[in-house]
Design a protein around this motif. Structure first.
Motif, short mmCIF file in Angstrom:
data_model
loop_
_atom_site.label_atom_id
_atom_site.label_comp_id
_atom_site.label_asym_id
_atom_site.label_seq_id
_atom_site.Cartn_x
_atom_site.Cartn_y
_atom_site.Cartn_z
N SER A 107 46.17 46.39 42.80
CA SER A 107 44.97 47.21 43.03
C SER A 107 43.82 46.85 42.10
CB SER A 107 45.32 48.69 42.86
OG SER A 107 45.69 48.98 41.52
N ILE A 108 44.07 45.99 41.10
CA ILE A 108 43.00 45.61 40.17
C ILE A 108 41.94 44.81 40.92
CG2 ILE A 108 42.44 44.23 38.13
CD1 ILE A 108 45.17 44.85 37.03
N MET A 153 29.41 40.20 28.66
CA MET A 153 28.52 40.34 29.82
C MET A 153 29.11 41.30 30.86
SD MET A 153 27.26 36.39 30.40
CE MET A 153 26.57 36.78 32.01
N GLY A 154 30.39 41.14 31.13
CA GLY A 154 31.04 42.02 32.11
C GLY A 154 31.09 43.45 31.63
N PHE A 178 35.13 46.43 33.77
CA PHE A 178 35.29 44.98 33.93
C PHE A 178 36.76 44.65 33.79
CE2 PHE A 178 34.84 40.58 32.03
CZ PHE A 178 34.45 39.98 33.22
N THR A 179 37.34 44.02 34.82
CA THR A 179 38.79 43.82 34.85
C THR A 179 39.18 42.42 34.40
OG1 THR A 179 38.92 42.99 37.12
CG2 THR A 179 38.87 45.39 36.81
N LEU A 193 41.81 39.78 24.81
CA LEU A 193 40.49 40.40 24.99
C LEU A 193 40.58 41.71 25.76
CD1 LEU A 193 38.30 37.26 25.83
CD2 LEU A 193 38.35 38.54 23.69
N HIS A 194 41.49 41.75 26.73
CA HIS A 194 41.61 42.96 27.54
C HIS A 194 42.72 43.89 27.06
CE1 HIS A 194 38.76 41.78 30.78
NE2 HIS A 194 39.07 40.56 30.36
N ALA A 195 43.26 43.62 25.85
CA ALA A 195 44.24 44.48 25.21
C ALA A 195 45.43 44.78 26.11
CB ALA A 195 43.59 45.79 24.73
#
Length: 805
Positions: A109-110, A156-157, A179-180, A263-265
């Motif tokens: 679903s992301i 940026m995202g 931002f995914t 970066l997205h933990a």
């Protein structure tokens, strides 16, 4: 149901891809493609925790279990039985490298194919190729890599998600929410497709500069598209061999995966449960430190980069400098403090140690043993030249003047050639040609002996039959039909025919077909070697050799043959590597297809437009005294190669009886060495021979030249420390931090290089610090030596070499 734990593990492994699960009663062996596979894995995990640890599994049955798993249909040096069974029981990759960097779960679903992702992706597809093409013709230069886009896309995202209004235009959401990670991956893959200058743009530049040919934009565009996208189509067709098998790990991708997850933990099981600071904080500390540190060896104190300390002690001793120097020596000084030198060839933290050891063995034997023997016995008149150099020489020791042997029509003037000089190569340059010859035949022999079962098995295995959690997760997405790739191939093939036939290329269609057949023949064996070892066998030398004999005296034909033969293979493997990145990060395959094709088309068009503008508007471009530094160093090298191979030809260099004819024996050596290793492995299958890979030994040092010893010796030392010592003794630390460390060092270096160039080197035409920083001892001591000056053992009085040629 799980009362016999040992036997259940053994039973599961033996039928890992056998008959599907059909009973819900007692224990049955389950196909990984079935939904109940995850249920059984969960039960195993629970039982394992109550049974204390996996060590309680009977060692013999565990070994048999892993041996029965169809993870690879060849003896894979990357597989460790204990580590593999741990991964399988956790329903994760059998490779700890992959587990530590890649999540074994997926949320379909992301959002991924969003308006934001496409806009940002096309932004980088225009900006990075355009800037890189502009600076490609300048010296000093800078390259904005895909990692720059990967880093800058993140803020940026996040900014887009914070400030863009949440409205829809024609049904398209301008701000789909946070931002995914999948958006981020898609943007990075698009940027990666075109960050390097398209190889065919060099053909166009050489035609302008060397041969005064300027064909129209239609020729240029179809040439670039054909050379780029034929490789894409072949890479797509070959993905069942190079992407889907779990054994094809593509080590470089693991650094990118670790960076995305950091970066997205993202948290996942493969990270381990080691305490200490978080990955995010660790990345930040190393990134900032690496970025700041590079200002020292990269600008303020460059002797730390070229740390030839032995040569500083005896700056005028030629032999000492030839053995210990980095500029033109063999690099026995061992040390550098510059990460850009260490990671110049490939990141040592991402390459398996056994692969690095093969490269090191090849380097030591061929460049620390064979090269000095050849040099100091004056083979090929080598003592009149530097021991290591990327330059071709004439018989006075000067750089070879290729224009002196050209006729008015761009072909060889035989009389002028006989009056001028034969062409001489430094010893390391000549040895590198021999190693290229050996790697070509070794790759074929190695593939036939070691990979034939894997290739045959993969040709019949679909995606949902892969023994890998990532393939099973990706099987839920709609796949790209192979006929899509075939359509791309046919269209690009037609473009190639048009280019050849409509314009005066003097290149026959059969040559075009032969070049593609060479690329097609080598894609699978070279791709498998690269995916396993992180080392790519190049086809550039063999394509030059073939076309030099097949179509002599036609430099444009030589360049076209080399590009379609070599770059088709290289592009196919680049796209396969990107496919694997999307595979690891669970990007829908059809989204990947459209992203890569569109990015390749736009990037190539932008590069051509920038090149056309530069040749129209920059005065004296590609001249040696161009006032702004646009001297076109890469174009000069490419053009010189076109004359050496296309005009002089290999007949006058490598044929039997010619100066470098003995190098042809490397073809036979390369063919026999893997066969010898295979015979030994039949007798002693578990000995060290399973780690010896002759294609890697021969091709691992293919970066020489322009690479030198400083790019290999410290690289191997760092690899030994992290990929062998720390991995064995501090495995939990290595699992959590190794790939994050690699990503942080590469990221800090990339940003620092950009800052130094645009803040200190590019402004004022490089005059900043010219009379201060550039002149102090720390930036000149390594240059004021025999190594830095490239001195030869003999002093030349007049000429040297044979009297006739």
């Amino acid at each position: 149901m799980f009362h016999v734990y040992h036997d259940s593990v053994f039973c599961f492994a033996l039928t890992y891809l056998r008959k599907p699960y059909k009973s819900r009663g007692s224990l049955r062996c389950v196909s990984p493609g079935h939904s109940s596979f995850l249920t059984i894995m969960s039960a195993y995990a629970g039982h394992s925790s109550t049974a204390d640890s996996i060590e309680k599994v009977d060692s013999e049955k565990a070994a048999l279990a892993v041996g029965a798993l169809p993870l690879a249909d060849f003896d894979d040096p990357n597989i460790n039985k204990e580590e593999a069974i741990t991964g399988i029981l956790e329903d994760d990759s059998p490779y700890p490298e992959v587990r530590s960097a890649v999540s074994n779960t997926d949320d379909m679903s992301i959002p991924v194919s969003t308006f934001r992702a496409w806009v940002m992706g096309f932004f980088w597809v225009i900006i990075i190729p355009g800037l890189n093409q502009f600076f490609y013709f300048r010296y000093p230069s800078v390259n904005l890599t895909g990692m720059v886009a990967q880093l800058l896309s993140f803020p940026m995202g996040r900014l887009w998600a914070a400030v863009m209004p949440n409205i829809s235009v024609f049904g398209v959401h301008l701000n789909p929410g946070p931002f995914t990670i999948k958006e981020h991956v898609l943007i990075t893959i698009m940027a990666t497709v075109g960050w390097q200058s398209a190889y065919a743009t060099d053909i166009i530049a050489v035609q302008r500069v060397f041969y005064h040919q300027t064909f129209n934009f239609s020729y240029q565009w179809m040439l670039v598209m054909s050379t780029q996208l034929i490789g894409f189509s072949l890479g797509g067709v070959m993905r069942r061999f190079l992407v889907l098998p779990p054994s094809m790990i593509w080590p470089t991708n693991l650094v990118n995966c670790a960076l995305f997850n950091t970066l997205h933990a993202q948290s996942y099981a493969g990270m381990g449960n080691r305490g200490g600071i978080s990955r995010e904080r660790f990345f930040l500390y190393v990134f900032c430190g690496g970025c700041a540190w590079y200002f020292v060896p990269g600008y303020l104190f460059q002797a730390l980069s070229w740390f030839t300390w032995v040569c500083w002690i005896a700056p005028d001793n030629v032999v000492v400098n030839q053995l210990f120097g980095y500029e033109s020596g063999l690099g026995m000084s061992l040390i550098t403090f510059d990460w850009s030198q260490i990671t110049y060839v490939v990141n040592p933290l991402a390459t398996p140690w056994w692969s690095e050891a093969n490269v090191l063995v090849g380097f030591v034997f061929f460049f620390w043993i064979l090269t000095p023997l050849l040099y100091y016995t004056n083979t090929w008149y080598s003592k009149f030249l530097p021991i290591m150099s990327r330059t071709s020489y004439d018989n006075t020791g000067a750089a070879y003047n290729v224009t002196a042997i050209l006729g008015t029509d761009g072909t060889l003037n035989a009389t002028a050639y006989e009056e001028y000089s034969p062409l001489f190569l430094s010893t390391t340059f000549a040895v590198s040609y021999g190693l290229s010859f050996a790697s070509i035949t070794a790759t074929v022999t190695h593939a036939v002996l070691f990979f034939r079962k894997q290739i045959w098995a993969q040709s019949r295995r679909s995606i949902d039959e892969q023994p890998d959690i990532h393939a099973r997760l990706m099987a839920r997405y709609r796949q790209v039909p192979e006929w899509w790739y075939l359509v791309v191939f046919v269209v690009m093939f037609v473009f190639g025919i048009i280019v050849i036939e409509v314009w005066p290329t003097e290149f026959p269609v059969w040559g075009f077909v032969l070049a593609l057949l060479i690329a097609f023949f080598y894609i699978i064996p070279i791709g498998m070697i690269q995916a396993i070892t992180n080392q790519q066998v190049g086809l550039n030398v063999i394509t030059e050799l073939v076309v030099g004999y097949a179509i002599p005296g036609r430099p444009l034909a030589m360049m076209l043959f080399k590009t379609w033969g070599y770059i088709t293979m290289a592009q196919a493997l680049q796209f396969a590597q990107d496919f694997k990145l999307g595979h690891y990060m669970k990007i829908p395959p059809r989204t990947m297809f459209f992203a890569q094709v569109s990015a390749a088309v736009i990037a190539g068009t932008v590069q051509l437009a920038v090149q056309a503008w530069m040749f129209t508007n920059i005065v004296d471009i590609c001249s040696t005294n161009q006032r702004d530094g646009f001297i076109c160093p890469n174009t000069q090298v490419f053009g010189t190669a076109s004359i050496i191979w296309g005009v002089i030809g290999p007949q006058r260099q490598f044929s039997p009886g010619q100066m470098y004819g003995g190098l042809l024996w490397f073809f036979l050596i390369g063919a026999l060495c893997p066969f010898t290793a295979w015979l030994i492995s039949l007798k002693w299958p578990n000995s060290i021979i399973r780690y010896i890979n002759f294609p890697v030994i021969f091709t691992g040092t293919s970066g020489i030249p322009p690479a030198t010893a400083v790019n290999y010796v410290p690289w191997a030392i760092v690899g030994f420390i992290f990929q062998y010592v720390i991995r064995r003794r501090h495995f939990s630390w290595w699992t959590k931090y190794n790939y994050v460390l690699a990503a942080a060092l590469d990221s800090g270096l990339a940003i620092s290089i950009v800052l130094i160039f645009f803040c200190l080197q590019y402004p004022r035409n490089g005059s900043i610090g010219a009379n201060t920083v550039a002149k102090w001892w720390g930036n000149n001591v390594f240059l004021d030596t025999a190594d830095g000056k490239g001195k030869a053992y003999y002093t030349i009085n007049g000429t040297f070499g044979p009297s006739t040629w």
